[in-house]
Design a protein around this motif. Structure first.
Motif, PDB file in Angstrom:
ATOM      1  N   ALA A  32      -2.376  -6.485   4.498  1.00  0.00           N
ATOM      2  CA  ALA A  32      -1.107  -6.600   5.214  1.00  0.00           C
ATOM      3  C   ALA A  32      -0.902  -5.370   6.074  1.00  0.00           C
ATOM      4  N   ALA A  33      -0.340  -5.571   7.262  1.00  0.00           N
ATOM      5  CA  ALA A  33      -0.093  -4.465   8.191  1.00  0.00           C
ATOM      6  C   ALA A  33       1.242  -3.806   7.881  1.00  0.00           C
ATOM      7  N   ASN A  34       1.255  -2.501   7.935  1.00  0.00           N
ATOM      8  CA  ASN A  34       2.493  -1.738   7.929  1.00  0.00           C
ATOM      9  C   ASN A  34       2.862  -1.364   9.361  1.00  0.00           C
ATOM     10  N   ALA A  35       1.823  -1.118  10.168  1.00  0.00           N
ATOM     11  CA  ALA A  35       2.005  -0.821  11.589  1.00  0.00           C
ATOM     12  C   ALA A  35       0.773  -1.294  12.348  1.00  0.00           C
ATOM     13  N   VAL A  36       0.998  -1.718  13.590  1.00  0.00           N
ATOM     14  CA  VAL A  36      -0.102  -2.119  14.460  1.00  0.00           C
ATOM     15  C   VAL A  36       0.040  -1.365  15.771  1.00  0.00           C
ATOM     16  N   MET A  37      -0.956  -0.548  16.078  1.00  0.00           N
ATOM     17  CA  MET A  37      -0.992   0.154  17.358  1.00  0.00           C
ATOM     18  C   MET A  37      -1.810  -0.706  18.318  1.00  0.00           C
TER      19      MET A  37
END
Length: 200
Positions: free
Chosen positions: A185-190
């Motif tokens: 699961a992503a916490n942040a996507v740059m």
């Protein structure tokens, strides 16, 4: 900007397990090759495909190219680097942070971009231009780290982004966690703008 402090804290990339005590931290770099209603697929440089869940609370950052010209004394930077002689490090990727990021997750710690890589989140105390490279003296918590910028260093900057940026073909750095059941699961996507891979 809405929730800018949270976004910047995530983007300083000091997530090494602190937010996911029961899970394995993940930094996944690659290209988005499929997008679903609540997830997307990232294919890395080796061709490995990973499905990433995108929770509602996940943050998206819009990353664009920058340059060495954006760096001056008192800039606050995130620097992904490799070891260099005399205790210095060679910058592979530099992220120029907005002013609101100053002081957040400050320090020098291990990073996974390259062998024995490090991340330095700190303020530029001095810029020394030399014939073959530029050297920065980075200051954090009363300590200093010498950083070498050369012709191979890549520069980026970011602003808060929208989930709509996550499209097939986008280059991304996903910061998240992999649970015991294998789900990531992503916490942040740059998300890199115009095919730009976030440099850290």
């Amino acid at each position: 900007m809405k929730r800018i402090s949270t976004l910047i804290a995530v983007a300083t990339l000091a997530l090494a397990g602190s937010s996911f005590a029961a899970d394995r931290p993940v930094h996944l770099r690659g290209e988005v090759t499929a997008v679903g209603a609540g997830d997307f697929v990232v294919t890395d440089r080796k061709g490995t495909k990973t499905t990433i869940k995108l929770p509602e609370q996940a943050q998206v950052l819009d990353v664009s190219r920058s340059s060495q010209a954006a760096i001056q004394e008192n800039s606050y930077l995130g620097i992904a680097a490799a070891p260099a002689p005399q205790g210095k490090v060679r910058a592979m990727g530099v992220m120029v942070f907005p002013e609101a990021a100053r002081g957040l997750n400050e320090g020098h710690f291990p990073w996974d971009l390259g062998d024995r890589g490090t991340m330095t989140n700190a303020t530029v105390a001095k810029v020394v231009k030399k014939a073959s490279a530029t050297e920065l003296e980075m200051r954090f918590g009363g300590k200093a780290q010498q950083v070498v910028l050369d012709k191979d260093t890549v520069y980026g900057q970011f602003v808060p982004g929208k989930r709509e940026l996550i499209v097939v073909g986008a280059k991304v750095l996903v910061i998240g966690a992999s649970a015991a059941d294998g789900a990531t699961a992503a916490n942040a996507v740059m998300v890199g703008r115009d095919g730009f891979l976030p440099p850290i």
